[in-house]
Design an enzyme around this catalytic site. Structure first.
Site, PDB file in Angstrom:
ATOM      1  N   TRP A 101       4.668  30.326  -2.233  1.00 23.79           N
ATOM      2  CA  TRP A 101       3.767  30.886  -3.245  1.00 23.79           C
ATOM      3  C   TRP A 101       2.653  29.943  -3.623  1.00 23.79           C
ATOM      4  CZ3 TRP A 101       3.176  35.654  -3.225  1.00 23.79           C
ATOM      5  CH2 TRP A 101       4.236  36.513  -2.964  1.00 23.79           C
ATOM      6  N   ASP A 175       2.674  29.824 -12.374  1.00 23.49           N
ATOM      7  CA  ASP A 175       3.039  31.140 -11.829  1.00 23.49           C
ATOM      8  C   ASP A 175       4.546  31.263 -12.067  1.00 23.49           C
ATOM      9  OD1 ASP A 175       3.853  33.301 -10.335  1.00 23.49           O
ATOM     10  OD2 ASP A 175       2.964  32.618  -8.440  1.00 23.49           O
ATOM     11  N   LYS A 199       9.899  41.295 -10.804  1.00 26.43           N
ATOM     12  CA  LYS A 199      11.083  40.469 -10.537  1.00 26.43           C
ATOM     13  C   LYS A 199      12.063  40.571 -11.709  1.00 26.43           C
ATOM     14  CE  LYS A 199       8.616  39.270  -7.035  1.00 26.43           C
ATOM     15  NZ  LYS A 199       7.771  38.119  -6.870  1.00 26.43           N
TER      16      LYS A 199
HETATM   17  C1  LIG Z   1       6.447  38.009  -6.084  1.00 27.79           C
HETATM   18  C2  LIG Z   1       5.624  36.822  -6.427  1.00 27.79           C
HETATM   19  C3  LIG Z   1       4.221  36.856  -6.395  1.00 27.79           C
HETATM   20  C4  LIG Z   1       3.440  38.036  -5.850  1.00 27.79           C
HETATM   21  O1  LIG Z   1       3.332  39.081  -6.637  1.00 27.79           O
HETATM   22  P1  LIG Z   1       2.523  40.386  -6.150  1.00 27.79           P
HETATM   23  O2  LIG Z   1       2.861  41.352  -7.220  1.00 27.79           O
HETATM   24  O3  LIG Z   1       3.043  40.794  -4.797  1.00 27.79           O
HETATM   25  O4  LIG Z   1       1.099  40.062  -6.118  1.00 27.79           O
HETATM   26  C5  LIG Z   1       3.522  35.723  -6.767  1.00 27.79           C
HETATM   27  N1  LIG Z   1       4.164  34.615  -7.148  1.00 27.79           N
HETATM   28  C6  LIG Z   1       5.517  34.538  -7.175  1.00 27.79           C
HETATM   29  C7  LIG Z   1       6.166  33.284  -7.603  1.00 27.79           C
HETATM   30  C8  LIG Z   1       6.278  35.644  -6.818  1.00 27.79           C
HETATM   31  O5  LIG Z   1       7.616  35.573  -6.843  1.00 27.79           O
END
Ligand SMILES: *Cc1c(COP(=O)(O)O)cnc(C)c1O
Length: 368
Positions: A101, A175, A199
């Site tokens: 990521w 993030d 998530k």
């Molecule tokens: C799933 C995830 C993303 C991506 O999210 P999208 O909704 O597909 O844009 C970004 N960062 C992390 C840490 C993730 O787990």
């Protein structure tokens, strides 16, 4: 009906109670005669949903008053561009690479700013977090970006870095897509947190941004209006139509988290205590086994995403088929890492982890 245990990394399982409430309210939300999907986002009904969701999230994560909560779209990947468009001022931005990521975020930021790597765990195969004391932070960086839980590699910061103590008084961007609302966030160390909802919070399509007010209002002129934090904040996340269904379901999840209890603990503390127990149990089992292994340094192991491998990888397909037959779903690892991955988000009950461990034990016996 007993539902299977769903270990998906995302979109992921939601608390059953939340799904039931959403189902019961599907055709007629609170006597309004409308589904939440059919309401004007500017009507009194939806505004009450929106305001409760925002208030509950603020309570849940103890978000200070000088931070704005924005409900946006575009996902975590969208924010990889939206963050530099809003707060880089086109200058230098730093990244700590700890997995898939942050690699993606770094690459995307390079389109809008001068992205630099302050530290990287790539040489370890992304199995550890570089010691913050070793980070080469640019003195002129507009911010430093980390991924506080690397969903694919299974790495989590157990403590967020204190940039001021490291001699760099710059904003920290996290993030936190895959562990938001699983543990508290230390807002004295964070200037901007973003997370896709799918998530730990709700359906895909909603992105949550929590940003310190002083960072708002400096977007690059090319920043799309719908992604400009200043416009979004001024319009209560309704500069354009917000993801109303996502906000509604996430609101049900916030309410659910706030009502959780574990002994004397309540809300996020109760959920965190359960998350710690679930992860400890699974890692202890994997560590004691010679048939399964996890390669992440113990200090950096994620409570949410547990990648693991079978010693005999030719058994992977058998393992997954047997798991599915037992009602243990979506255990396949990410394609870039291989093996297996068990995601233990808030909605995964402890009984799900127990059932997984029972299956791991049994499969090992039949494979011996
Ligand atoms: C799933 C995830 C993303 C991506 O999210 P999208 O909704 O597909 O844009 C970004 N960062 C992390 C840490 C993730 O787990």
């Amino acid at each position: 009906m007993k539902r299977p245990f769903n270990f998906s990394a995302g979109p992921a399982a939601l608390p059953e109670e939340v799904l039931q409430t959403a189902a019961a309210e599907m055709l007629d939300w609170h006597g309004s005669g409308m589904s939440v999907m059919e309401m004007s986002h500017r009507g009194a009904e939806f505004l009450s949903i929106y305001e409760k969701a925002e208030r509950d999230l603020r309570t849940l994560l103890a978000v200070p008053a000088h931070f704005k909560i924005l409900f946006m779209q575009g996902g975590g990947i969208g924010e990889n561009a939206i963050v530099p468009l809003n707060i880089s001022r086109g200058g230098v931005v730093d990244f700590v690479l700890t997995g898939g990521w942050t690699q993606k975020s770094f690459k995307e930021a390079g389109k809008y700013a001068a992205a630099r790597v302050a530290a990287s765990a790539e040489a370890s195969g992304f199995t550890e977090i570089p010691d913050p004391a070793s980070w080469q932070i640019s003195p002129d960086a507009a911010y430093l970006h980390i991924c506080s839980n690397e969903t694919i590699h299974g790495i989590e910061y157990q403590q967020l870095p204190d940039l001021k103590a490291l001699g760099a008084d710059i904003p920290l961007v996290i993030d936190c897509s895959s562990h938001i609302a699983s543990r508290p966030i230390d807002w004295s160390r964070v200037a901007l947190a973003f997370a896709g909802a799918q998530k730990n919070l709700g359906p895909a399509g909603l992105t949550i941004v929590i940003v310190r007010e002083d960072l708002i209002g400096h977007a690059l002129p090319i920043c799309p209006s719908a992604f400009n934090y200043e416009l979004v904040a001024k319009n209560q996340s309704m500069y354009n139509t917000p993801p109303t269904w996502g906000i509604y379901v996430a609101g049900l999840v916030f309410d659910w988290v706030l009502r959780q209890r574990d002994g004397d603990l309540q809300g996020l503390a109760a959920v965190e205590a359960r998350n710690i127990r679930k992860a400890e149990k699974l890692y202890a089992f994997l560590d004691a086994s010679s048939f399964y292994n996890n390669k992440v340094a113990p200090a950096a192991r994620s409570r949410m995403n547990v990648p693991f491998f079978l010693a005999d990888e030719s058994r992977n397909a058998d393992f997954l088929a047997g798991a599915k037959a037992r009602g243990l779903l979506q255990l396949k690892g990410h394609k870039s890492v291989g093996g297996m991955r068990a995601s233990l988000y808030n909605a995964m009950p402890e009984a799900g982890v127990d059932a997984l461990i029972d299956y791991l034990r049994e499969f090992e016996k039949t494979a011996a």
